[in-house]
Design a protein around this motif. Structure first.
Motif, PDB file in Angstrom:
ATOM      1  N   ALA A   1      36.494  92.558  50.853  1.00 19.31           N
ATOM      2  CA  ALA A   1      36.387  93.757  50.021  1.00 19.31           C
ATOM      3  C   ALA A   1      36.882  93.514  48.603  1.00 19.31           C
ATOM      4  CB  ALA A   1      37.177  94.900  50.654  1.00 19.31           C
ATOM      5  N   TRP A   2      37.720  92.484  48.420  1.00 17.87           N
ATOM      6  CA  TRP A   2      38.243  92.144  47.093  1.00 17.87           C
ATOM      7  C   TRP A   2      38.677  90.691  47.097  1.00 17.87           C
ATOM      8  CZ3 TRP A   2      43.029  90.388  45.348  1.00 17.87           C
ATOM      9  CH2 TRP A   2      43.262  90.469  43.956  1.00 17.87           C
ATOM     10  N   ARG A   3      38.380  89.988  45.997  1.00 16.35           N
ATOM     11  CA  ARG A   3      38.863  88.613  45.843  1.00 16.35           C
ATOM     12  C   ARG A   3      39.481  88.471  44.470  1.00 16.35           C
ATOM     13  NH1 ARG A   3      33.387  87.842  46.697  1.00 16.35           N
ATOM     14  NH2 ARG A   3      33.895  86.918  48.716  1.00 16.35           N
ATOM     15  N   SER A   4      40.588  87.805  44.412  1.00 17.27           N
ATOM     16  CA  SER A   4      41.305  87.666  43.148  1.00 17.27           C
ATOM     17  C   SER A   4      40.705  86.582  42.285  1.00 17.27           C
ATOM     18  CB  SER A   4      42.784  87.343  43.425  1.00 17.27           C
ATOM     19  OG  SER A   4      42.926  85.990  43.837  1.00 17.27           O
TER      20      SER A   4
ATOM     21  N   GLY B   1      31.755  97.132  42.725  1.00 18.76           N
ATOM     22  CA  GLY B   1      31.759  98.072  41.620  1.00 18.76           C
ATOM     23  C   GLY B   1      32.907  99.067  41.656  1.00 18.76           C
ATOM     24  N   ALA B   2      33.700  99.065  42.726  1.00 17.77           N
ATOM     25  CA  ALA B   2      34.833  99.989  42.816  1.00 17.77           C
ATOM     26  C   ALA B   2      35.998  99.487  41.978  1.00 17.77           C
ATOM     27  CB  ALA B   2      35.251 100.150  44.278  1.00 17.77           C
ATOM     28  N   ASP B   3      37.013 100.341  41.822  1.00 22.27           N
ATOM     29  CA  ASP B   3      38.204  99.915  41.095  1.00 22.27           C
ATOM     30  C   ASP B   3      39.463 100.016  41.949  1.00 22.27           C
ATOM     31  OD1 ASP B   3      38.577 102.646  41.245  1.00 22.27           O
ATOM     32  OD2 ASP B   3      38.962 102.917  39.097  1.00 22.27           O
ATOM     33  N   ARG B   4      39.271 100.281  43.238  1.00 22.44           N
ATOM     34  CA  ARG B   4      40.407 100.344  44.152  1.00 22.44           C
ATOM     35  C   ARG B   4      39.889 100.256  45.592  1.00 22.44           C
ATOM     36  NH1 ARG B   4      42.564 105.919  42.153  1.00 22.44           N
ATOM     37  NH2 ARG B   4      41.608 105.035  40.276  1.00 22.44           N
ATOM     38  N   LEU B   5      40.765 100.038  46.552  1.00 17.96           N
ATOM     39  CA  LEU B   5      40.385  99.979  47.953  1.00 17.96           C
ATOM     40  C   LEU B   5      40.092 101.382  48.482  1.00 17.96           C
ATOM     41  CD1 LEU B   5      43.053  97.385  49.205  1.00 17.96           C
ATOM     42  CD2 LEU B   5      40.637  96.958  48.712  1.00 17.96           C
ATOM     43  N   ALA B   6      39.411 101.441  49.606  1.00 18.44           N
ATOM     44  CA  ALA B   6      39.070 102.721  50.210  1.00 18.44           C
ATOM     45  C   ALA B   6      40.331 103.440  50.683  1.00 18.44           C
ATOM     46  CB  ALA B   6      38.120 102.507  51.385  1.00 18.44           C
TER      47      ALA B   6
END
Length: 377
Positions: free
Chosen positions: A312-315, A339-344
């Motif tokens: 869901a996110w990779r640094s 395209g999000a700016d935070r986790l669900a």
């Protein structure tokens, strides 16, 4: 601290000295356990010290889950059996400083985060925790559900102090009158191994008493969010029903003594009537790295995924820092969060991490670990 800027704090290791792990996630300052009516006891060890019936050993303000605050210290001097214990009595306990007095509990969960110092030696340190049913002011016990070590792993060791409808134990740890129900099965995760030292591990257990007269009792153990050991069909208490589950103890007793001077820390302690799970973090949380032995800072990268292990996110590569915030500036959201700016919100995630060499090539990824849940909004 601004919750949107909460970070994942990491102690970095040289790859040759041991694999990277996520040390912890900086949790929300107000965990839901503090106000959940299902919670019998909650202690993050950061505020005024809570009043336990018994408490041995101090608190360490240099080591805390999330890289700040305090934790309970279990200190082992060379050749000694350890100092660091807390005893909570509740419900229908006939002794102790009792919380939720007068209630009867037959199905209880308890959770604690455990961290062994880097370089941990000697394998399993025997005692971690237990739940019991205290049946008299002299601490006779109707049953005990032990979470102990078996080699470098944890195991379940249930025992009963009842025959028929009568408690036959006459004191605490009345081994002559306890009937052991089998020390098994061992967990797979080697929590007390040198290779898994230096980061916080979530340990949660559950005991459900049998219906009086039936063999339908249960004991379960989760490590880092995975069910690792389970016992079913247990006869915890025969036909006895005067007392339920009414005490949980955190312990440090190492039967054989520690081979060296070393420390284990405990934090984020919860007792509840419902499943507890991992800590709750902001939707822009932080993944901190730790591991078996300290070393110089190195470049590293991390990924966050849901239970399906879809990233869901990779640094971006992280250098000269021991922390990274899960946001759009320090990495990119992927999969259903592209395209999000935070986790669900209200979702469960896990983390993996790896070191990078000077050329930017990555070592092997760690396994998915350090589960956490995001805030509900």
């Amino acid at each position: 601290m601004n919750l949107l800027g909460v970070c994942l704090v990491a102690t970095l290791l040289a790859p040759a000295e041991g694999p990277l792990r996520i040390d912890s996630v900086v949790p929300l300052p107000a965990q839901p356990h503090a106000s959940d009516p299902a919670v019998i006891w909650y202690d993050d060890f950061d505020g005024p010290e809570k009043r336990y019936t018994e408490a041995r050993g101090g608190l360490d303000d240099r080591v805390g889950f999330g890289g700040a605050g305090r934790s309970m210290t279990c200190r082992y001097e060379e050749g000694e059996r350890g100092v660091g214990d807390r005893k909570v009595f509740f419900g229908d306990s006939p002794t102790g400083r009792v919380v939720r007095r007068g209630e009867t509990f037959t199905d209880v969960y308890w959770r604690v985060y455990v961290k062994h110092q880097p370089g941990w030696a000697g394998g399993g340190e025997a005692k971690l925790s237990r739940i019991t049913s205290i049946a008299s002011p002299n601490w006779s016990q109707a049953m005990i559900g032990h979470v102990w070590t078996s080699g470098e792993t944890l195991t379940l060791d249930p025992a009963t102090g009842v025959r028929g409808d009568r408690v036959v134990t006459t004191r605490y740890n009345d081994f002559a009158n306890l009937r052991w129900l089998g020390n098994r099965p061992p967990a797979r995760f080697p929590i007390s191994s040198p290779g898994e030292a230096g980061w916080w591990v979530c340990v949660e257990a559950r005991v459900k008493l049998n219906t009086p007269g039936k063999r339908d009792g249960l004991m379960q153990l989760w490590i880092d969010g995975r069910l690792e050991s389970e016992r079913t069909g247990l006869d915890w208490r025969g036909r006895y029903d005067r007392h339920g589950l009414n005490a949980v103890f955190l312990e440090s007793y190492w039967n054989d003594g520690s081979p060296v001077g070393q420390t284990r820390w405990l934090d984020q302690f919860v007792i509840s009537t419902r499943p507890i799970g991992p800590v709750v973090a902001p939707r822009r949380p932080v993944l901190l790295v730790g591991g078996p032995s300290p070393g110089p800072p190195r470049a590293w990268e991390a990924e966050v995924a849901g239970d399906d292990e879809v990233v869901a996110w990779r640094s971006k590569p992280v250098t000269a820092s021991t922390r990274v915030t899960v946001d759009a500036s320090s990495g990119s959201f992927a999969g259903p969060l592209a395209g999000a700016d935070r986790l669900a919100a209200g979702a469960r995630y896990a983390i993996r991490v790896r070191s990078l060499d000077p050329a930017g090539s990555g070592a092997s990824w760690s396994g998915w670990h350090q589960a956490f849940r995001t805030a509900s909004e």
